[in-house]
Write a protein that holds these residues in place. Structure first.
Motif, PDB file in Angstrom:
ATOM      1  N   SER A 113       4.003  -6.154   1.131  1.00  0.00           N
ATOM      2  CA  SER A 113       3.592  -5.457  -0.655  1.00  0.00           C
ATOM      3  C   SER A 113       3.555  -3.741  -0.416  1.00  0.00           C
ATOM      4  O   SER A 113       3.955  -3.184   0.770  1.00  0.00           O
ATOM      5  CB  SER A 113       2.556  -6.362  -0.457  1.00  0.00           C
ATOM      6  OG  SER A 113       1.593  -5.486  -2.384  1.00  0.00           O
ATOM      7  N   THR A 115       2.982  -2.847  -3.179  1.00  0.00           N
ATOM      8  CA  THR A 115       2.127  -2.228  -3.975  1.00  0.00           C
ATOM      9  C   THR A 115       0.768  -1.740  -2.674  1.00  0.00           C
ATOM     10  O   THR A 115       0.050  -0.632  -2.591  1.00  0.00           O
ATOM     11  CB  THR A 115       1.172  -2.937  -4.359  1.00  0.00           C
ATOM     12  OG1 THR A 115       2.102  -3.577  -5.256  1.00  0.00           O
ATOM     13  CG2 THR A 115      -0.020  -2.516  -4.874  1.00  0.00           C
ATOM     14  N   THR A 116       0.239  -3.044  -1.600  1.00  0.00           N
ATOM     15  CA  THR A 116      -0.574  -2.603  -1.018  1.00  0.00           C
ATOM     16  C   THR A 116       0.127  -1.781   0.163  1.00  0.00           C
ATOM     17  O   THR A 116      -0.906  -1.502   1.709  1.00  0.00           O
ATOM     18  CB  THR A 116      -1.855  -3.857  -0.734  1.00  0.00           C
ATOM     19  OG1 THR A 116      -0.847  -4.646   0.001  1.00  0.00           O
ATOM     20  CG2 THR A 116      -2.067  -4.265  -1.733  1.00  0.00           C
TER      21      THR A 116
END
Length: 198
Positions: A113, A115-116
């Motif tokens: 990801s 994002t994470t």
């Protein structure tokens, strides 16, 4: 008994257990081959989009000759990225090339990801790592697949010796090898991020 991919040979599969070890920012685990694709796909379902796909492939013989100075130098690999993907796009990659990716012994791959930064990385000999700032959140997930937590994980690497080495090899699926797949990924925007020691 612990199963391996068709592009992988390990001398003592009976010594490998489906276990995992938790570290500060990662989990290392042994995955018997029949569980590998379902596990990766279940991990993919948990990731937060957008995602990226990483493919690591050996250099060509000509490329390698430019990096290796002598027979004692390590071999090298291309670390390639395909960014900004959805889960459906990665699932499409697995539908088209999954049999090759999961069986090929000469390549390694990861999904993660943006994002994470949570990531699952299928490495040489199909030893698998999960990287996360909060790896403990994956313990129940892994136990649900029958994996047992341990403080002393024995991987395929620990079973190798000069007399009993492991072996990885590139394979073809329906006439397509990992380099053909890479060429197709380049058309989708894949780029080489770096050349690294293998």
């Amino acid at each position: 008994m612990f199963q391996t991919a068709s592009g992988v040979t390990i001398p003592f599969p009976e010594r490998i257990k489906e276990e995992f070890q938790v570290f500060e920012k990662s989990i290392l685990l042994n995955v018997s081959f029949e569980k590998l694709k379902p596990l990766v796909e279940a991990f993919l379902a948990r990731l937060i989009e957008p995602l990226f796909f990483v493919l690591e492939i050996p250099l060509s013989q000509q490329e390698e000759s430019e990096h290796r100075k002598n027979n004692f130098d390590p071999f090298h690999k291309k670390v390639c990225y395909l960014d900004g993907l959805s889960k459906e796009q990665i699932n499409a990659i697995f539908r088209r090339y999954g049999t090759l990716l999961f069986n090929d012994g000469g390549s390694q791959f990861a999904i993660a990801s943006h994002t994470t930064k949570d990531e699952i990385y299928v490495q040489k000999y199909k030893i698998t790592s999960i990287f996360s700032n909060h790896p403990a959140t994956y313990i129940d997930f892994l136990k649900g697949y029958g994996f047992v937590e341990t403080d002393n994980l024995i991987t395929a690497w620990d079973t190798f010796s000069h007399e009993t080495p492991g072996e990885v090899r590139s394979i073809e699926v329906d006439g397509t090898d990992i380099f053909d797949a890479y060429d197709e990924f380049v058309k989708l925007g894949m780029y080489v991020a770096k050349i690294a020691e293998d």
